[in-house]
Design a protein around this motif. Structure first.
Motif, short mmCIF file in Angstrom:
data_model
loop_
_atom_site.label_atom_id
_atom_site.label_comp_id
_atom_site.label_asym_id
_atom_site.label_seq_id
_atom_site.Cartn_x
_atom_site.Cartn_y
_atom_site.Cartn_z
N HIS A 1 31.59 47.51 36.06
CA HIS A 1 31.42 47.41 34.60
C HIS A 1 32.60 46.65 34.02
N VAL A 2 32.29 45.72 33.10
CA VAL A 2 33.32 44.98 32.39
C VAL A 2 33.36 45.48 30.96
N PHE A 3 34.50 46.04 30.57
CA PHE A 3 34.69 46.47 29.18
C PHE A 3 35.06 45.26 28.34
N ARG A 4 34.60 45.25 27.10
CA ARG A 4 34.95 44.16 26.19
C ARG A 4 36.39 44.29 25.69
N ALA A 5 36.83 45.52 25.55
CA ALA A 5 38.18 45.77 25.02
C ALA A 5 39.12 46.20 26.14
N ASP A 6 40.39 45.84 25.97
CA ASP A 6 41.40 46.30 26.91
C ASP A 6 41.73 47.75 26.59
N GLY A 7 42.16 48.46 27.57
CA GLY A 7 42.58 49.84 27.34
C GLY A 7 42.69 50.59 28.64
N ASN A 8 43.81 51.24 28.82
CA ASN A 8 44.03 52.00 30.04
C ASN A 8 43.26 53.30 30.06
N ASP A 9 42.76 53.73 28.89
CA ASP A 9 42.05 55.00 28.81
C ASP A 9 40.55 54.85 29.07
N LEU A 10 40.09 53.62 29.31
CA LEU A 10 38.67 53.39 29.58
C LEU A 10 38.37 53.65 31.04
N ASP A 11 37.27 54.35 31.30
CA ASP A 11 36.90 54.69 32.67
C ASP A 11 35.39 54.50 32.84
N ALA A 12 35.02 53.51 33.63
CA ALA A 12 33.60 53.20 33.84
C ALA A 12 32.84 54.38 34.44
N SER A 13 33.52 55.22 35.19
CA SER A 13 32.86 56.38 35.79
C SER A 13 32.32 57.35 34.75
N SER B 1 36.77 46.27 34.95
CA SER B 1 37.76 45.35 34.41
C SER B 1 37.48 45.24 32.91
N SER B 2 38.23 44.38 32.25
CA SER B 2 37.97 44.13 30.83
C SER B 2 38.22 42.66 30.55
N GLY B 3 37.54 42.16 29.52
CA GLY B 3 37.71 40.77 29.12
C GLY B 3 36.43 39.98 29.25
N ASP B 4 36.56 38.73 29.68
CA ASP B 4 35.44 37.81 29.80
C ASP B 4 34.52 38.26 30.93
N ALA B 5 33.34 38.73 30.59
CA ALA B 5 32.44 39.32 31.59
C ALA B 5 32.02 38.32 32.66
N VAL B 6 31.64 37.12 32.26
CA VAL B 6 31.16 36.14 33.24
C VAL B 6 32.26 35.81 34.23
N GLN B 7 33.43 35.45 33.74
CA GLN B 7 34.52 35.08 34.64
C GLN B 7 34.96 36.26 35.50
N ASN B 8 35.02 37.45 34.92
CA ASN B 8 35.42 38.64 35.69
C ASN B 8 34.42 38.94 36.80
N ILE B 9 33.14 38.79 36.51
CA ILE B 9 32.12 39.02 37.54
C ILE B 9 32.29 38.02 38.68
N LEU B 10 32.44 36.74 38.32
CA LEU B 10 32.59 35.71 39.35
C LEU B 10 33.87 35.91 40.17
#
Length: 131
Positions: free
Chosen positions: A38-50, A74-83
């Motif tokens: 999962h790619v989060f749009r926002a940065d944050g250490n408290d985010l947990d995809a689980s 991860s967080s940020g640009d979804a397309v680039q992060n996936i690739l």
């Protein structure tokens, strides 16, 4: 070993379709590793995809089916992060779901699924939105 990157958004129904498409493939479950990503749009250490319902559903269902599953994020640009993640985990295939959008909506807002499909050199298991 075959490695699949399942790109999960927050929609349980779309992720359910992705899981169903994987579990119906003729795969030896003990020879497949699946990263639920999962790619989060926002940065944050408290985010947990689980903690996302869609990720929990995918993980539990795939484990019950006998697959080796790991959740990554991860967080940020979804397309680039996936690739980038495809390379990092040495994936053999990408599972991604599309949303129902009009052609105009796709042109104006873009489509993560479309961009990943066009830019990836790997096979992409694309699940369209359920009716």
């Amino acid at each position: 070993m075959t490695t699949i990157l399942l790109c999960a958004d927050t929609d349980v129904e779309r992720v359910s379709d992705q899981v169903a498409s994987i579990t119906t493939l003729p795969l030896e479950t003990d020879e497949v590793r699946i990263f639920v990503y999962h790619v989060f749009r926002a940065d944050g250490n408290d985010l947990d995809a689980s903690n996302l319902k869609s990720v929990t559903y995918a993980t539990e269902t795939l484990v019950e089916a006998g697959f080796d599953v790991e959740v990554i994020q991860s967080s940020g640009d979804a397309v680039q992060n996936i690739l980038d993640t495809v390379v990092d985990v040495e994936a053999d295939m990408i599972s991604i779901a599309g949303r129902k959008r009009s052609p105009t909506g796709k042109a104006l807002f873009g489509s993560i699924a479309q961009q990943v499909t066009l830019r990836s050199e790997l096979p992409v298991l694309f699940c369209s939105a359920s009716e």
